[in-house]
Design an enzyme around this catalytic site. Structure first.
Site, PDB file in Angstrom:
ATOM      1  N   HIS A  18      33.351 -20.801 -44.885  1.00  0.00           N
ATOM      2  CA  HIS A  18      34.340 -20.076 -45.679  1.00  0.00           C
ATOM      3  C   HIS A  18      34.061 -20.119 -47.177  1.00  0.00           C
ATOM      4  O   HIS A  18      34.982 -20.348 -47.966  1.00  0.00           O
ATOM      5  CB  HIS A  18      35.742 -20.653 -45.428  1.00  0.00           C
ATOM      6  CG  HIS A  18      36.197 -20.578 -44.009  1.00  0.00           C
ATOM      7  ND1 HIS A  18      37.213 -21.370 -43.500  1.00  0.00           N
ATOM      8  CD2 HIS A  18      35.787 -19.793 -42.980  1.00  0.00           C
ATOM      9  CE1 HIS A  18      37.402 -21.088 -42.233  1.00  0.00           C
ATOM     10  NE2 HIS A  18      36.540 -20.136 -41.885  1.00  0.00           N
ATOM     11  N   PRO A  19      32.842 -19.897 -47.655  1.00  0.00           N
ATOM     12  CA  PRO A  19      32.619 -19.941 -49.105  1.00  0.00           C
ATOM     13  C   PRO A  19      33.431 -18.874 -49.826  1.00  0.00           C
ATOM     14  O   PRO A  19      33.610 -17.760 -49.316  1.00  0.00           O
ATOM     15  CB  PRO A  19      31.112 -19.709 -49.240  1.00  0.00           C
ATOM     16  CG  PRO A  19      30.699 -19.016 -47.984  1.00  0.00           C
ATOM     17  CD  PRO A  19      31.619 -19.550 -46.918  1.00  0.00           C
TER      18      PRO A  19
END
Length: 539
Positions: free
Chosen positions: A476-477
């Site tokens: 989930h950057p």
């Protein structure tokens, strides 16, 4: 002759597919969508559990290797990202999660200092989520039933997942029938972006219905090398096509970058948009000195608890040999069985330190021995259960930098997972909480032993060492080109997702968010694409 379009979308991920399709259909504009990866049409990608066959090695993934993480004793780990039309929505575990209202109200508070602002509070973004969604069970204030994105309950629930949910309830947590409803807290079964055993990615939901629309041109295996900026305005892009030839395409309207939080800042910096001193180090002329490009990288850190089972429970070898044939036949003939499961059916949101406060930890129940590539050999494979604990609002911040001015070079990524001491404190509390679940009826009776962390030493020091060795990305950057107030020197975008100092250029993926939401990020990414399309069309 150089081609010209009304709009160019750089990156065909979750946000880019939505933005491009809506501009071509609702906006009636000529749109070019450029995606560096491959087609999303593949049987293993379509089937809910197929990604587990690919997660540790596939052309549909691009594997970013982090720089050595000093706070993790020099460890280097992977951050896989989708390399396919649809991006993460084509390769993820399909969990449908939005986060909680306070996430978006926080964004709105951050952006109140903008001139020409638009609202980003929960009441502003909820209509986007509702209109995108076609839910097979829920309807009303929080859910829609007429959108292109198919959202469903799990087609199959493993007995390990049921025992996990019952054990956490026995610990005092409420059963939650809708993590995207009134409250996030509790334990229950996730909903997923699929229907009848087939993935409903952004590519299928938004791009596929436009395949015969002459307004939308989609080009795969086309990697954008830079955005062309003339006199402070984005006017086109340079990309390398699948034959390796360098091409230029121009734009009469706007360009939207949606290449993901690791590649979007790379594209911006290669185009001269970013920290001037860093650009100068690589011999890149600066078009806009924006020190926030590539900074403020946020990701959800994930740490596993893995136990071996005392019986044939879970999904061990369900994709091998005769089991694969049996499950495949059941799926083909009856549309049921393990093939209709994404492999993670149950989860929880808890606050181990204060039950009345917002959850600090999200958990995923995975009925296999599930580890990252660099830790696979540390636990024997067999019938088992993994519960991963995730810090949902991490304070740690990392960065993305250029390795060189060569567009083919991967960016240098330092996520700094668990570097902030409060993140580590929350993670250890989460580990202790769910270790108790393994020892609680009815889960306890099916567990032979906990393999990691070692039950022989559960001191804070031992759990911290475990977290450092096993922490990984939750895929989930976010926030590497974030929106912010006009007076914020690190704000790359204004509240309308426009790049500061460059006309006709926006960022519409998870790079843009001021802070990460509490939970999976794919649905928010699609909401950003939908919102950006509205902003571009003046809706």
């Amino acid at each position: 002759m150089t081609e010209t379009f009304d709009y160019i979308v750089v990156g065909g991920g979750s946000a880019g597919c939505v933005a491009a399709a809506r501009l071509a259909s609702d906006g009636g504009a000529r749109v070019l969508l450029l995606e560096a990866g491959y087609s999303h049409r593949h049987p293993l990608l379509d089937m809910p559990p197929g990604i587990f066959k690919m997660i540790n090695g596939s052309k549909y993934m691009r594997y970013h290797r982090t720089s050595p993480q000093d706070h993790l004793d020099g460890r280097v780990h992977d951050i896989p990202q989708g390399h396919v039309l649809g991006g993460g929505s084509s390769v993820n575990a399909q969990v449908y999660m939005r986060g909680r209202p306070s996430d978006y109200d926080e964004w709105d508070d951050t952006l109140r200092g903008n001139n020409d602002r638009v609202g980003w509070g929960w009441d502003d973004v909820l209509p986007h989520f509702v209109r995108m969604e076609s839910n097979n069970r829920l309807n009303g204030q929080y859910h829609g039933t007429k959108g292109p994105m198919l959202v469903s309950d799990p087609g199959h629930i493993d007995q390990f997942s049921r025992w996990f949910v019952q054990a956490v309830q026995a610990m005092g947590e409420p059963f939650n029938s809708d993590f995207n409803g009134q409250s996030q807290r509790g334990v229950g079964f996730y909903q997923f972006m699929n229907r009848h055993g087939k993935r409903s990615s952004a590519a299928y939901a938004y791009v596929a219905p436009q395949e015969r629309n002459p307004n939308l041109t989609v080009r795969l295996r086309c990697e954008v090398q830079k955005i062309i900026v003339e006199n402070g305005r984005a006017v086109g892009v340079v990309y390398k096509d699948k034959r390796g030839e360098r091409r230029t395409v121009l734009c009469d309207g706007e360009i939207m970058v949606s290449s993901g939080a690791l590649v979007t800042p790379k594209v911006l910096m290669l185009s001269g948009i970013g920290p001037a001193d860093h650009l100068a180090q690589h011999g890149i002329d600066c078009e806009a000195d924006l020190p926030g490009v590539g900074q403020n990288l946020i990701d959800h850190p994930e740490v596993p608890i893995t136990a071996l089972a005392n019986g044939p429970y879970g999904y061990y070898r369900q994709g091998d040999g005769w089991r694969m044939l049996k499950n495949g036949l059941q799926f083909k003939l009856f549309g049921s069985g393990p093939v209709t499961s994404a492999g993670v059916e149950a989860g929880a949101f808890v606050n181990p330190d204060d039950v009345d406060a917002p959850p600090t930890i999200q958990a995923f129940c995975v009925p296999i021995v599930y580890l990252d590539r660099d830790t696979l050999d540390l636990v024997e494979d067999g019938y088992g259960l993994t519960v991963t604990t995730v810090v949902v609002k991490p304070r740690s911040r990392g960065e993305v930098r250029l390795a060189s001015s060569d567009p083919s070079a991967m960016p240098v990524v330092s996520p700094n997972l668990l570097k902030d001491r409060d993140d580590m404190k929350d993670m250890i509390a989460g580990q202790r909480f769910f270790l108790r679940a393994f020892a609680t009826h009815p889960l306890a009776e099916r567990i032979e032993r906990v393999a990691i962390p070692s039950p022989d030493d559960l001191s804070d020091a031992a759990l911290e060492a475990h977290c450092k060795r096993f922490v990984k990305t939750n895929y989930h950057p976010a926030s590497t080109a974030r929106m912010g107030a006009d007076g914020d020197p690190m704000a790359v975008l204004d509240a309308r997702m426009r790049v500061r100092g460059i006309e006709k250029l926006r960022v519409c993926d998870m790079s843009a968010v001021p802070n990460i939401n509490a939970g999976n990020t794919n649905a928010p990414a699609m909401m950003l694409g939908d919102r950006c399309a509205d902003l571009v069309m003046g809706l």
